[in-house]
Design a protein around this motif. Structure first.
Motif, PDB file in Angstrom:
ATOM      1  N   ARG A  85       0.844  -1.212   0.000  1.00  0.00           N
ATOM      2  CA  ARG A  85       0.000   0.000   0.000  1.00  0.00           C
ATOM      3  C   ARG A  85       0.871   1.250   0.000  1.00  0.00           C
ATOM      4  O   ARG A  85       0.645   2.201  -0.724  1.00  0.00           O
ATOM      5  CB  ARG A  85      -0.907  -0.071   1.230  1.00  0.00           C
ATOM      6  CG  ARG A  85      -1.359   1.228   1.774  1.00  0.00           C
ATOM      7  CD  ARG A  85      -2.471   1.785   0.981  1.00  0.00           C
ATOM      8  NE  ARG A  85      -3.743   1.350   1.530  1.00  0.00           N
ATOM      9  CZ  ARG A  85      -4.899   1.714   1.029  1.00  0.00           C
ATOM     10  NH1 ARG A  85      -4.940   2.470  -0.042  1.00  0.00           N
ATOM     11  NH2 ARG A  85      -6.009   1.312   1.581  1.00  0.00           N
ATOM     12  N   ARG A  86       1.938   1.213   0.808  1.00  0.00           N
ATOM     13  CA  ARG A  86       2.816   2.378   0.906  1.00  0.00           C
ATOM     14  C   ARG A  86       3.605   2.583  -0.383  1.00  0.00           C
ATOM     15  O   ARG A  86       3.832   3.711  -0.811  1.00  0.00           O
ATOM     16  CB  ARG A  86       3.754   2.220   2.102  1.00  0.00           C
ATOM     17  CG  ARG A  86       3.023   2.189   3.431  1.00  0.00           C
ATOM     18  CD  ARG A  86       3.362   3.394   4.281  1.00  0.00           C
ATOM     19  NE  ARG A  86       4.740   3.331   4.740  1.00  0.00           N
ATOM     20  CZ  ARG A  86       5.096   2.820   5.913  1.00  0.00           C
ATOM     21  NH1 ARG A  86       4.179   2.314   6.726  1.00  0.00           N
ATOM     22  NH2 ARG A  86       6.342   2.819   6.271  1.00  0.00           N
TER      23      ARG A  86
ATOM     24  N   ASP B 233       2.578   1.775  -3.377  1.00  0.00           N
ATOM     25  CA  ASP B 233       1.641   2.363  -4.334  1.00  0.00           C
ATOM     26  C   ASP B 233       1.433   3.850  -4.055  1.00  0.00           C
ATOM     27  O   ASP B 233       1.352   4.662  -4.977  1.00  0.00           O
ATOM     28  CB  ASP B 233       0.286   1.639  -4.284  1.00  0.00           C
ATOM     29  CG  ASP B 233       0.304   0.360  -5.131  1.00  0.00           C
ATOM     30  OD1 ASP B 233       1.177   0.256  -6.016  1.00  0.00           O
ATOM     31  OD2 ASP B 233      -0.549  -0.513  -4.900  1.00  0.00           O
ATOM     32  N   ALA B 234       1.330   4.186  -2.775  1.00  0.00           N
ATOM     33  CA  ALA B 234       1.121   5.595  -2.424  1.00  0.00           C
ATOM     34  C   ALA B 234       2.314   6.436  -2.879  1.00  0.00           C
ATOM     35  O   ALA B 234       2.137   7.509  -3.456  1.00  0.00           O
ATOM     36  CB  ALA B 234       0.898   5.726  -0.916  1.00  0.00           C
ATOM     37  N   ARG B 235       3.517   5.921  -2.642  1.00  0.00           N
ATOM     38  CA  ARG B 235       4.708   6.670  -3.093  1.00  0.00           C
ATOM     39  C   ARG B 235       4.713   6.804  -4.613  1.00  0.00           C
ATOM     40  O   ARG B 235       5.016   7.866  -5.161  1.00  0.00           O
ATOM     41  CB  ARG B 235       5.994   5.987  -2.609  1.00  0.00           C
ATOM     42  CG  ARG B 235       6.215   6.068  -1.105  1.00  0.00           C
ATOM     43  CD  ARG B 235       7.654   5.708  -0.724  1.00  0.00           C
ATOM     44  NE  ARG B 235       8.011   4.336  -1.030  1.00  0.00           N
ATOM     45  CZ  ARG B 235       7.791   3.291  -0.218  1.00  0.00           C
ATOM     46  NH1 ARG B 235       7.243   3.482   0.972  1.00  0.00           N
ATOM     47  NH2 ARG B 235       8.143   2.077  -0.579  1.00  0.00           N
TER      48      ARG B 235
ATOM     49  N   VAL C 292       2.148   6.772  -6.669  1.00  0.00           N
ATOM     50  CA  VAL C 292       1.135   7.741  -7.101  1.00  0.00           C
ATOM     51  C   VAL C 292       1.662   9.167  -6.922  1.00  0.00           C
ATOM     52  O   VAL C 292       1.505  10.017  -7.802  1.00  0.00           O
ATOM     53  CB  VAL C 292      -0.189   7.538  -6.317  1.00  0.00           C
ATOM     54  CG1 VAL C 292      -1.123   8.730  -6.513  1.00  0.00           C
ATOM     55  CG2 VAL C 292      -0.874   6.253  -6.760  1.00  0.00           C
ATOM     56  N   LEU C 293       2.318   9.416  -5.808  1.00  0.00           N
ATOM     57  CA  LEU C 293       2.847  10.765  -5.560  1.00  0.00           C
ATOM     58  C   LEU C 293       3.937  11.141  -6.562  1.00  0.00           C
ATOM     59  O   LEU C 293       3.970  12.267  -7.068  1.00  0.00           O
ATOM     60  CB  LEU C 293       3.393  10.860  -4.131  1.00  0.00           C
ATOM     61  CG  LEU C 293       2.323  10.819  -3.035  1.00  0.00           C
ATOM     62  CD1 LEU C 293       2.959  10.554  -1.673  1.00  0.00           C
ATOM     63  CD2 LEU C 293       1.538  12.128  -3.000  1.00  0.00           C
TER      64      LEU C 293
END
Lengths: 542, 63
Positions: B32-33, B35-37, B39-40
Motif C-alpha cells: 500500500r505504501r 503504491d502511495a509513493r 502515485v505521488l
C-alpha cells in the motif's frame, strides 16, 4: 501550578446606580475583545468591556503571534513590548521518525520591523492590552457577567450580573468576543457548525533552565521514537518555558492524561533522563473547525473564537481574531462618527468570512495530514514523509500546519483601482520597509494606519495635502532624502509596491491597500476614498 | 490538460510485469505504501491538477 507567572487580579467594577445606555459594549475581555476595545478607544470611541472573570488568560494558550498581528499591535502602540519579551522565530523544522524531512523559512527577506513570529504567553499580551485600554479610557468591568441578551433593532439589552448585584445595560452596539463557547452566540440561537476532529492532544508547558539543545525554531515530529505513532510539536516561550504538544489519539482519557504521573514520563522520554524540568501548565484538548454563517447580526457583531474556530496547527485562531478586530474597529468608529454609512459594516462579513474560510481550509487540511483518518490517508501521509527525506518535490506536501498569513481582501467591494501591475495590490496589507526619517532609521508602517493615508512615491508636493478628502494624510516617500519625505534609502518601499515614480497608494486605517494611482489625481483619490467607506459622501449628502 | 486515455504503452505486458515485480515480497501494508509513493511520484510528474482530477474520477468509476 504555573511557577513563572502569577495572574493579576483586577478589582471588580461597582454596578451603575440605574439602567444605562452605552454606545459600544464588548462582551469578553480576552485577546480579541481587548484588542477591539483598544483600537476603538484610540479612534475616539467610548467602550465598555464586560468580563465574567477578574484576570487575564489562565495558561499560555495562544502563543504564536504572527507578523501581521505584531504589525497591528505596532499600530496600537504595543509592538515593542512583544519584540522585547517574546521569542522571535521564523524557521520550522519537520522530522519523520528519527530524521529531518523538511525545513521552511517563513520570512526569508530582510527589511521588516516585525519577524515572521513571536512566541509569547497569551497572558502577557492580555495584561499589556488591559494597561493600554485603561490608558485609552476603556471602561473595564471585571466580574460583570452577561446573564441574558435581547437583540433589538437599535442595539441589544443585556442583563448583567456583578458581585454587588444585577443591572440592565442597553448597548447601541454589542461586540461579542466571548470565545469559542460564546454565551451571546448561544443565547441568540445562532448555529455554529463545522467539522469535529476525533483526536486528542496534550499540551505540556515545561520550565527548563539552561541549555536544552533545541534552537528557537518550531519543531514538529511525525512518529518520533519517543512518542511512536503520534505527532509532537515543540515551541519555545519566554521565561524558559517550552510548549510541547503531544498527539494522544481519540481513545485517550483526558482526565487521566493530565495527571503529572502520565505527563512527566512523556516529557522525559522526549528530553532525555538528564534534563531537569518542571511542569508549568497542562491541558488536554480536542478541536473543531467551524464558523457562524454571518458575523454581523444587526447591532451584534461577532469576532474571534466566538465567530470561528480552527485547529491550533498554523496559529490561525488568535491571529485571525486580532485581524477581525483590526478589520472592524475603524469601520465602526467611522460609522459612529458619521463619517461613513452603516453599510460599511457589511464589508466586515464580506472581508472576514473569506479570510475565515481560508483559515478553516488550511487548518482542516493540516489536521487531515497530521491525524490521517483511515488506512489510505495514513499510507499517503507516510508516503509523503518517506519521499520528503530524499526528494525535494515531496517536501512542500508535508503539512505540519500552514502558518498564519495575513488575510488579503482581494475582490472586496471597498477596493479601488489597481493603478499598475504587480506589488501590493488593493486588499493586501501594506508591506513594511525600512526608511530614514530626518536621517534616523524608521519603518514605513509606523506612518500608515489609524486613519486613511495617501502614500506618495515622490518628493513632497505642497499643494497635494489640501486637495485630499478630509481626514486623509499624505505620506511622501522618495529616494533622495528630500526634507518632509521619508527616505526610501534601500529602495524596498517602492519595490514592494512595484510603484512607478510619482505613484500613490491610498491606505485604510487598518493598513490595507484601498487603491493605487499611477499619478495622484485628487478626483480619483476622492472617489476611491468614498468607495473604501462604502459610499460615504453620498450618504452624508443625503 | 485533457487526460490521455488512448493506448500509449509500447509493451503493456512489460508494464504489468514491472508493477508485479515491484511489489514482490511486500506485505499488504508495505505494498500500500509503495503504491502511495508511486502515485505521488507520478502525480508530481504530471504536475497538472486538472489532469489528476480526471484520472482520479476515471479510476473511481472503473471500480
Amino acid at each position: 501550578m504555573p511557577a513563572t507567572y502569577a495572574n493579576p487580579r483586577y478589582a471588580p467594577a461597582p454596578i451603575p446606580a440605574a439602567e444605562e445606555r452605552r454606545q459600544v459594549v464588548v462582551g469578553g475581555a480576552g485577546l480579541v475583545g481587548l484588542t477591539l476595545a483598544l483600537d476603538l478607544a484610540q479612534q475616539g470611541v467610548q467602550v465598555v468591556v464586560l468580563d465574567d472573570d477578574d484576570t487575564v488568560s489562565f495558561g499560555s494558550r495562544a502563543i504564536c503571534f504572527a507578523k501581521r498581528t505584531l504589525e497591528i499591535y505596532g499600530r496600537l502602540g504595543l509592538g515593542a513590548r512583544f519584540l522585547e519579551k517574546g521569542i522571535t522565530w521564523k524557521t520550522g523544522r519537520v522530522f519523520h521518525r528519527d530524521r529531518e524531512a523538511y525545513a521552511f523559512d517563513l520570512l526569508p527577506e530582510e527589511g521588516h520591523e516585525y519577524p515572521a513570529f513571536v512566541n509569547l504567553q497569551q497572558y502577557y499580551a492580555e495584561e499589556w492590552l488591559v494597561e493600554a485600554c485603561r490608558a485609552a479610557g476603556v471602561e473595564l468591568r471585571w466580574k460583570h457577567r452577561i446573564g441574558a441578551v435581547t437583540p433589538r433593532a437599535d442595539g441589544a439589552t443585556l442583563a448583567v450580573e456583578a458581585p454587588d448585584g444585577s443591572y440592565v445595560l442597553h448597548a447601541d452596539w454589542l461586540l461579542a468576543c466571548d470565545g469559542a463557547r460564546s454565551f451571546i452566540r448561544d443565547s441568540m440561537g445562532l448555529p455554529f457548525t463545522g467539522q469535529v476532529f476525533r483526536d486528542r492532544f496534550l499540551i505540556a508547558d515545561v520550565v527548563i533552565k539552561g541549555d536544552v539543545g533545541f534552537p528557537t525554531e518550531r519543531w514538529f515530529w511525525f512518529d518520533p521514537p519517543f512518542h511512536p505513532g503520534q505527532s509532537v510539536l515543540l515551541h519555545k516561550q519566554p521565561d524558559d518555558v517550552w510548549r510541547i504538544d503531544f498527539q494522544l489519539g481519540w481513545d485517550a482519557d483526558p482526565e487521566e492524561e493530565k495527571r503529572p504521573e502520565r505527563v512527566i514520563p512523556r516529557v522525559r522520554a522526549m528530553l532525555g533522563e538528564q534534563v531537569p524540568f518542571e511542569l508549568e501548565w497542562v491541558s488536554v484538548y480536542t478541536f473543531r473547525c467551524r464558523r457562524l454563517e454571518r458575523f454581523r447580526h444587526g447591532r451584534v457583531i461577532f469576532a474571534g473564537d466566538a465567530a470561528h474556530q480552527v485547529s491550533p496547527f498554523g496559529a490561525r485562531g488568535g491571529n485571525a481574531g486580532v485581524q477581525d478586530a483590526d478589520n472592524f474597529a475603524w469601520k465602526l468608529a467611522f460609522v459612529l462618527q458619521g463619517r461613513a454609512p452603516e453599510a460599511l459594516l457589511d464589508s466586515y462579513d464580506a472581508e472576514r468570512i473569506p479570510a475565515t474560510d481560508e483559515n478553516i481550509l488550511n487548518s482542516t487540511r493540516s489536521t487531515e495530514f497530521i491525524t490521517p483518518k483511515g488506512e489510505a490517508a495514513r499510507a499517503y501521509r507516510d508516503a509523503v514523509l518517506e519521499l520528503a527525506a530524499r526528494h525535494a518535490f515531496a517536501r512542500p506536501v508535508v503539512n505540519s500546519g500552514r502558518l498564519s498569513r495575513p488575510s488579503t481582501y482581494t475582490g472586496s467591494v471597498l477596493n479601488g483601482p489597481e493603478g499598475w501591475a504587480g506589488g501590493a495590490l488593493p486588499g493586501t496589507p501594506a508591506p513594511d520597509a525600512p526608511v530614514l526619517r530626518e536621517g534616523a532609521p524608521d519603518w514605513l508602517l509606523r506612518h500608515l494606519g489609524g486613519a486613511f493615508s495617501l502614500l506618495v512615491f515622490g518628493p513632497p508636493e505642497p499643494s497635494l495635502p489640501g486637495a485630499l478628502p478630509r481626514g486623509v494624510r499624505a505620506v511622501f516617500v522618495d529616494d533622495a532624502g528630500t526634507p518632509g519625505a521619508l527616505w526610501d534609502h534601500a529602495g524596498l518601499a517602492r519595490a514592494r509596491f512595484a510603484a512607478p515614480a510619482g505613484g500613490a497608494v491610498l491606505i485604510r486605517p487598518d493598513q490595507h491597500v484601498a487603491a493605487r494611482f499611477a499619478t495622484p489625481d485628487p478626483a480619483a483619490i476622492a472617489a476611491a476614498h468614498d468607495r473604501a467607506l462604502a459610499g460615504a459622501s453620498m450618504e452624508i449628502a443625503r | 490538460m485533457t487526460l490521455d486515455t488512448r493506448p500509449r504503452l509500447a509493451d503493456p505486458d512489460a508494464l504489468f510485469a514491472l508493477l508485479v515485480e515491484a511489489h514482490r515480497g511486500l506485505d499488504a501494508e508495505a505494498s500500500r505504501r509503495l503504491d502511495a509513493r508511486l502515485v505521488l511520484v507520478l502525480a508530481n510528474h504530471i504536475g497538472d491538477m486538472d489532469t489528476l482530477r480526471q484520472a482520479i474520477a476515471l479510476a473511481r468509476e472503473a471500480g
